[in-house]
Design a protein around this motif. Sequence first.
Motif, PDB file in Angstrom:
ATOM      1  N   UNK A  96       0.869  -1.120   0.102  1.00 15.68           N
ATOM      2  CA  UNK A  96       0.057  -0.040  -0.129  1.00 15.68           C
ATOM      3  C   UNK A  96       0.811   1.296  -0.118  1.00 15.68           C
ATOM      4  N   UNK A  97       2.132   1.193   0.831  1.00 16.94           N
ATOM      5  CA  UNK A  97       2.986   2.361   0.754  1.00 16.94           C
ATOM      6  C   UNK A  97       3.405   2.556  -0.522  1.00 16.94           C
ATOM      7  N   UNK A  98       4.070   1.442  -1.078  1.00 15.42           N
ATOM      8  CA  UNK A  98       4.711   1.512  -2.499  1.00 15.42           C
ATOM      9  C   UNK A  98       3.524   2.068  -3.454  1.00 15.42           C
ATOM     10  N   UNK A  99       2.255   1.759  -3.269  1.00 17.88           N
ATOM     11  CA  UNK A  99       1.250   2.158  -4.322  1.00 17.88           C
ATOM     12  C   UNK A  99       1.009   3.771  -4.127  1.00 17.88           C
ATOM     13  N   UNK A 100       0.897   4.104  -3.197  1.00 16.55           N
ATOM     14  CA  UNK A 100       0.695   5.547  -2.697  1.00 16.55           C
ATOM     15  C   UNK A 100       1.915   6.393  -3.167  1.00 16.55           C
ATOM     16  N   UNK A 101       3.077   5.886  -2.987  1.00  8.69           N
ATOM     17  CA  UNK A 101       4.377   6.652  -3.436  1.00  8.69           C
ATOM     18  C   UNK A 101       4.245   6.911  -4.910  1.00  8.69           C
ATOM     19  N   UNK A 102       3.828   5.913  -5.621  1.00 13.59           N
ATOM     20  CA  UNK A 102       3.681   5.864  -7.149  1.00 13.59           C
ATOM     21  C   UNK A 102       2.730   6.790  -7.489  1.00 13.59           C
ATOM     22  N   UNK A 104       1.474   9.431  -5.639  1.00  9.89           N
ATOM     23  CA  UNK A 104       1.716  10.789  -5.482  1.00  9.89           C
ATOM     24  C   UNK A 104       2.953  11.314  -6.401  1.00  9.89           C
ATOM     25  N   UNK A 105       3.719  10.372  -7.141  1.00 15.11           N
ATOM     26  CA  UNK A 105       4.712  10.924  -7.836  1.00 15.11           C
ATOM     27  C   UNK A 105       4.351  11.468  -9.371  1.00 15.11           C
ATOM     28  N   UNK A 106       2.989  11.278  -9.573  1.00 18.30           N
ATOM     29  CA  UNK A 106       2.486  11.694 -10.873  1.00 18.30           C
ATOM     30  C   UNK A 106       2.280  13.152 -10.941  1.00 18.30           C
ATOM     31  N   UNK A 107       2.159  13.784 -12.207  1.00 18.55           N
ATOM     32  CA  UNK A 107       2.127  15.071 -12.163  1.00 18.55           C
ATOM     33  C   UNK A 107       0.658  15.492 -11.791  1.00 18.55           C
ATOM     34  N   UNK A 108       0.793  16.717 -10.803  1.00 18.84           N
ATOM     35  CA  UNK A 108      -0.653  17.105 -10.623  1.00 18.84           C
ATOM     36  C   UNK A 108      -0.962  16.329  -9.161  1.00 18.84           C
ATOM     37  N   UNK A 109      -0.394  15.550  -8.524  1.00 22.88           N
ATOM     38  CA  UNK A 109      -0.628  14.941  -7.226  1.00 22.88           C
ATOM     39  C   UNK A 109      -0.295  15.960  -6.272  1.00 22.88           C
ATOM     40  N   UNK A 110      -1.305  16.111  -5.192  1.00 17.63           N
ATOM     41  CA  UNK A 110      -1.203  17.216  -4.014  1.00 17.63           C
ATOM     42  C   UNK A 110      -0.922  16.381  -2.716  1.00 17.63           C
ATOM     43  N   UNK A 111      -1.107  15.331  -2.566  1.00 19.90           N
ATOM     44  CA  UNK A 111      -1.148  14.563  -1.170  1.00 19.90           C
ATOM     45  C   UNK A 111      -0.899  13.267  -1.444  1.00 19.90           C
ATOM     46  N   UNK A 112      -0.083  12.484  -0.291  1.00 14.27           N
ATOM     47  CA  UNK A 112      -0.055  11.186  -0.417  1.00 14.27           C
ATOM     48  C   UNK A 112      -0.680  10.471   0.771  1.00 14.27           C
ATOM     49  N   UNK A 113      -1.347   9.425   0.584  1.00 12.97           N
ATOM     50  CA  UNK A 113      -2.057   8.809   1.689  1.00 12.97           C
ATOM     51  C   UNK A 113      -1.204   7.467   1.874  1.00 12.97           C
ATOM     52  N   UNK A 114      -1.828   6.601   2.665  1.00 12.99           N
ATOM     53  CA  UNK A 114      -1.339   5.625   3.218  1.00 12.99           C
ATOM     54  C   UNK A 114      -0.620   5.425   4.493  1.00 12.99           C
ATOM     55  N   UNK A 115       0.090   4.578   5.166  1.00 13.44           N
ATOM     56  CA  UNK A 115       0.792   4.589   6.405  1.00 13.44           C
ATOM     57  C   UNK A 115       2.143   5.179   6.127  1.00 13.44           C
TER      58      UNK A 115
END
Length: 121
Positions: A96-102, A104-115
């Motif tokens: 889940x952390x790896x998915x959220x890091x991927x 949030x690294x996209x253009x336009x992402x403003x937040x990161x979720x997950x643990x």
Amino acid sequence: MPTTTPVDGVGHPPLNAGQVSVPWLVDHIQMEVNIGPDTPEDQVERYARVYLIGLVGGFLFPDKSNRWIQGMWLNMLLGDWDEIGKKSWGSAVLAGIYRELCTCSRLGAKQVGGAMFILQL
């Protein structure tokens, strides 16, 4: 669980598109905690399952707002107690952390979720 209407006519509904409201869950956990030595086992088990749903859905796999728990965790945590313990929860949190890091690294992402507290550790 109640229907999708707001609790007492105020706030937001406890259920929303397969998600459970964290504030609603916390309020109901606090109201129903009366566990003592004479408490029936089924009531203790019910409280333990609700607590696990809050822990897993709200702490290990939080959404970006920390207000909703995904309904998929309900199915996983309402099964047999022995099966719950056999699941690889650490691997799931890491995925889940790896998915959220991927995400949030996209253009336009403003937040990161997950643990994200695990990254801090």
